[in-house]
Design an enzyme around this catalytic site. Structure first.
Site, PDB file in Angstrom:
ATOM      1  N   GLU A 164       0.798  -1.235   0.000  1.00 43.91           N
ATOM      2  CA  GLU A 164       0.000   0.000   0.000  1.00 43.91           C
ATOM      3  C   GLU A 164       0.830   1.284   0.000  1.00 43.91           C
ATOM      4  OE1 GLU A 164      -2.891  -0.364   3.166  1.00 43.91           O
ATOM      5  OE2 GLU A 164      -3.387  -2.423   2.608  1.00 43.91           O
ATOM      6  N   GLU A 268      -6.130 -10.860  -0.960  1.00 41.78           N
ATOM      7  CA  GLU A 268      -6.930 -10.600   0.244  1.00 41.78           C
ATOM      8  C   GLU A 268      -8.433 -10.573  -0.085  1.00 41.78           C
ATOM      9  OE1 GLU A 268      -5.470  -7.245   2.445  1.00 41.78           O
ATOM     10  OE2 GLU A 268      -3.382  -7.678   1.984  1.00 41.78           O
ATOM     11  N   ASP A 270     -12.187 -10.631  -0.439  1.00 35.73           N
ATOM     12  CA  ASP A 270     -13.454 -10.769   0.274  1.00 35.73           C
ATOM     13  C   ASP A 270     -14.459  -9.845  -0.403  1.00 35.73           C
ATOM     14  OD1 ASP A 270     -11.953  -9.197   3.229  1.00 35.73           O
ATOM     15  OD2 ASP A 270     -12.632  -8.245   1.377  1.00 35.73           O
TER      16      ASP A 270
HETATM   17  O1  G3I Z   1      -3.073  -7.585  19.018  1.00 36.45           O
HETATM   18  C1  G3I Z   1      -3.841  -6.492  19.589  1.00 36.45           C
HETATM   19  C2  G3I Z   1      -4.368  -6.918  20.943  1.00 36.45           C
HETATM   20  O2  G3I Z   1      -3.267  -7.123  21.844  1.00 36.45           O
HETATM   21  C3  G3I Z   1      -5.273  -5.811  21.491  1.00 36.45           C
HETATM   22  O3  G3I Z   1      -5.862  -6.238  22.712  1.00 36.45           O
HETATM   23  C4  G3I Z   1      -6.367  -5.491  20.489  1.00 36.45           C
HETATM   24  C5  G3I Z   1      -7.207  -4.338  20.973  1.00 36.45           C
HETATM   25  O4  G3I Z   1      -8.031  -3.925  19.922  1.00 36.45           O
HETATM   26  O5  G3I Z   1      -5.796  -5.107  19.202  1.00 36.45           O
HETATM   27  C6  G3I Z   1      -4.994  -6.164  18.671  1.00 36.45           C
HETATM   28  O6  G3I Z   1      -4.456  -5.738  17.457  1.00 36.45           O
HETATM   29  C7  G3I Z   1      -5.388  -5.761  16.372  1.00 36.45           C
HETATM   30  C8  G3I Z   1      -4.755  -6.559  15.230  1.00 36.45           C
HETATM   31  O7  G3I Z   1      -5.585  -6.527  14.051  1.00 36.45           O
HETATM   32  C9  G3I Z   1      -4.548  -8.025  15.637  1.00 36.45           C
HETATM   33  O8  G3I Z   1      -5.789  -8.622  15.898  1.00 36.45           O
HETATM   34  C10 G3I Z   1      -5.626  -4.314  15.906  1.00 36.45           C
HETATM   35  O9  G3I Z   1      -6.365  -3.639  16.907  1.00 36.45           O
HETATM   36  C11 G3I Z   1      -6.426  -4.319  14.602  1.00 36.45           C
HETATM   37  O10 G3I Z   1      -6.512  -3.008  14.072  1.00 36.45           O
HETATM   38  C12 G3I Z   1      -5.730  -5.182  13.574  1.00 36.45           C
HETATM   39  O11 G3I Z   1      -6.560  -5.228  12.397  1.00 36.45           O
HETATM   40  C13 G3I Z   1      -5.919  -5.792  11.265  1.00 36.45           C
HETATM   41  C14 G3I Z   1      -5.767  -4.707  10.202  1.00 36.45           C
HETATM   42  O12 G3I Z   1      -5.168  -5.286   9.018  1.00 36.45           O
HETATM   43  C15 G3I Z   1      -4.908  -3.582  10.684  1.00 36.45           C
HETATM   44  O13 G3I Z   1      -4.909  -2.570   9.654  1.00 36.45           O
HETATM   45  C16 G3I Z   1      -6.820  -6.906  10.701  1.00 36.45           C
HETATM   46  O14 G3I Z   1      -6.884  -7.993  11.617  1.00 36.45           O
HETATM   47  C17 G3I Z   1      -6.272  -7.410   9.379  1.00 36.45           C
HETATM   48  O15 G3I Z   1      -7.196  -8.303   8.773  1.00 36.45           O
HETATM   49  C18 G3I Z   1      -6.044  -6.241   8.421  1.00 36.45           C
HETATM   50  O16 G3I Z   1      -5.442  -6.746   7.262  1.00 36.45           O
HETATM   51  C19 G3I Z   1      -5.065  -5.758   6.299  1.00 36.45           C
HETATM   52  C20 G3I Z   1      -3.860  -6.294   5.567  1.00 36.45           C
HETATM   53  O17 G3I Z   1      -2.837  -6.587   6.483  1.00 36.45           O
HETATM   54  C21 G3I Z   1      -3.429  -5.316   4.494  1.00 36.45           C
HETATM   55  N1  G3I Z   1      -4.522  -5.043   3.573  1.00 36.45           N
HETATM   56  C22 G3I Z   1      -5.722  -4.525   4.248  1.00 36.45           C
HETATM   57  C23 G3I Z   1      -6.201  -5.524   5.288  1.00 36.45           C
HETATM   58  C24 G3I Z   1      -7.477  -5.033   5.941  1.00 36.45           C
HETATM   59  O18 G3I Z   1      -7.236  -3.870   6.653  1.00 36.45           O
END
Ligand code: G3I
Length: 479
Positions: A164, A268, A270
């Site tokens: 990105e 990715e 969906d």
């Molecule tokens: O690990 C922490 C945890 O310790 C904490 O308690 C919790 C509180 O909210 O947050 C956890 O981290 C989260 C992380 O996922 C792991 O679960 C973050 O808040 C959350 O924002 C994060 O979201 C991820 C997102 O990327 C971040 O931008 C999604 O799971 C993931 O599916 C998404 O994937 C991205 C790709 O990597 C790149 N392309 C876009 C795609 C969708 O955004």
């Protein structure tokens, strides 16, 4: 005749005997001649592709999650476990425990592994954002890439080296762009190649699924890299799509990147929709997935398709787009959705009676708890989504009577050349000609004035006419 053909001849004879005996108990789709095409991954493999899913380490202990993944997929992308905030939480201190667990699992199941992602403006360790000089950030970026890619060297089929980096047709003004400048992307690719000569190195982005300013800017970067000998092997198209909005030039866009000399990966995938999901949107979603899969299969260098999660239950979508979801192939109860059937069919697989969403049909002459015909009649709405070789349907049956129906059988005749390959919310038998759709255990009641909905997927030989007459428990319905 070799054993394989002998078995098939015997199976055909068995089915013929059953049919001739008037017993209409027919598996909606005969078991595939090669059971190896009964799952997403095996069907994709038969086409020379990997069909993968993003996996979260936190869910691998849930039996349905990991069993569904292991059964259906042949590739794994760690959803979050290889991102900078996890792998290098403090400068020079690396943490690979969660990612190693996923990599080990994938290796033990002979799955391909996609590394995601080495350089991305999001989910950076906080210390990175405190760097103020381009020289220092370039050193930190090189050290990060070297540390992570060296750790996994030899295990990664494709790396999302940079993720990105574009905002429309221009560079995103991330910390890397601002402090290092345009060269940070090629510096990242060179560092990744040095750390792992075996992995294919990819650029990955979203909103690039058709021909537009962003995808064209990325194509121009690919051509420039190729011209200057910067190591780049593939481009990832995230394809986070909205239901009903697959770009018409999806395939053409993939092809122009392949023509530039790189592999193309759907990374990715969906297809999100408003929730709760409507039957109509689930049908459209099924067609959307079919379009994407068909486009990938039409482009030789489209080597893998990854859906961004195993189940709707844990999809990123609802947290990011409140009121949206239902974006994946398995619902929150791990049931196969219409999109699963359309994807498997598009991959050349066969939806078998083993699929939970497809139940073996039963003879309509079997003992039947169907209640008497609805007093006051019934109405059928029969919606179709057709393409050159098949179609999906959404059938709504309305009870116009004054009393509830407990147990229903809808009878109709499929026009010639049409054959059912998969069904949901009903069991359908036989697969062609005069067929009956019977309720499942959970939807046998149609309240007075209420309705029930089911659907099925079918192949056709060019005839996409609809059935002309329906009877509900023997009573004619309007349609
Ligand atoms: O690990 C922490 C945890 O310790 C904490 O308690 C919790 C509180 O909210 O947050 C956890 O981290 C989260 C992380 O996922 C792991 O679960 C973050 O808040 C959350 O924002 C994060 O979201 C991820 C997102 O990327 C971040 O931008 C999604 O799971 C993931 O599916 C998404 O994937 C991205 C790709 O990597 C790149 N392309 C876009 C795609 C969708 O955004």
């Amino acid at each position: 005749m070799d054993n394989h053909r002998t078995r098939r001849a015997a199976l055909a004879a068995a089915i013929g005997t059953l049919t001739m005996a008037g017993v209409a108990a027919v598996i909606v789709a005969a078991p595939p001649s090669n059971a190896a095409t009964a799952t997403l991954g095996s069907a994709a493999a038969a086409k020379g592709r990997v069909f993968a899913a993003a996996v979260a380490n936190g869910h691998v202990g849930e039996a349905q999650y990991i069993n569904t993944f292991d059964t259906e997929f042949t590739g794994l992308t760690p959803e979050n476990e290889m991102k900078w905030d996890t792998t290098e939480p403090s400068r020079g201190t690396f943490n690979f425990a969660a990612a190693d667990n996923l990599v080990s699992h994938a290796q033990s199941h002979s799955m391909k592994i996609r590394g995601h992602t080495l350089v991305w403006h999001s989910q950076l360790a906080p210390w990175v954002n405190n760097i103020t000089s381009g020289t220092d950030l370039l050193a930190a970026m090189r050290a990060h890439i070297t540390g992570v890619a060296t750790h996994f060297a030899g295990k990664i089929q494709y790396w999302d080296v940079v993720n990105e980096a574009f905002d429309g047709g221009s560079r995103r003004q991330s910390i890397f762009q601002q402090l290092i400048g345009d060269s940070y992307i090629e510096e990242a690719f060179k560092a990744a190649r040095a750390a792992d000569p075996t992995a294919k190195l990819c650029y990955n982005d979203y909103s690039t699924d058709g021909v537009n300013a962003k995808s064209t800017a990325i194509l121009n970067m690919v051509k420039d890299f190729k011209a200057r000998g910067i190591p780049i092997d593939c481009v990832g198209f995230q394809s986070h799509l909205i239901v009903g909005q697959v770009p018409g030039d999806y395939q053409a866009n993939l092809q122009r990147f392949a023509d530039a000399g790189v592999d193309v990966n759907i990374t990715e995938l969906d297809v999100r929709m408003p929730t709760p999901a409507s039957q109509a949107n689930l049908q459209t979603q099924a067609d959307d997935y079919r379009k994407v899969v068909s486009a990938c299969l039409a482009v030789t260098r489209c080597t893998s398709i990854t859906v961004w999660g195993v189940t709707d239950k844990y999809s990123w979508v609802p947290n990011t787009f409140p009121g949206q979801g239902a974006a994946l192939l398995f619902d929150e109860n791990y049931a196969k959705k219409p999109a699963y059937n359309s994807t498997l069919t598009a991959l050349g697989g066969v939806v078998t009676s083993a699929s939970p969403s497809v139940s073996p049909s039963v003879s309509p002459s079997a003992s039947n708890s169907t209640s008497p015909p609805p007093v006051g009649g019934c109405a059928v709405t029969y919606d179709m989504n057709a393409w050159n070789t098949g179609f999906t349907t959404s059938v709504t049956v309305k009870n116009n009577g004054s009393t509830a129906i407990n147990g229903w059988t809808l009878a109709f005749t499929l026009p010639s050349g049409q054959a059912v390959t998969g069904a949901w919310n009903a069991t359908i038998a036989p697969s062609s000609g005069a067929v009956t759709a019977r309720n499942m255990s959970y939807n046998g009641t149609i309240a007075a004035g209420g309705s029930q909905n089911f659907g099925f997927q079918a192949t056709h030989n060019g005839n996409t006419a609809k059935p002309t007459a329906f009877t509900l428990n023997g009573s004619p319905c309007s349609s």
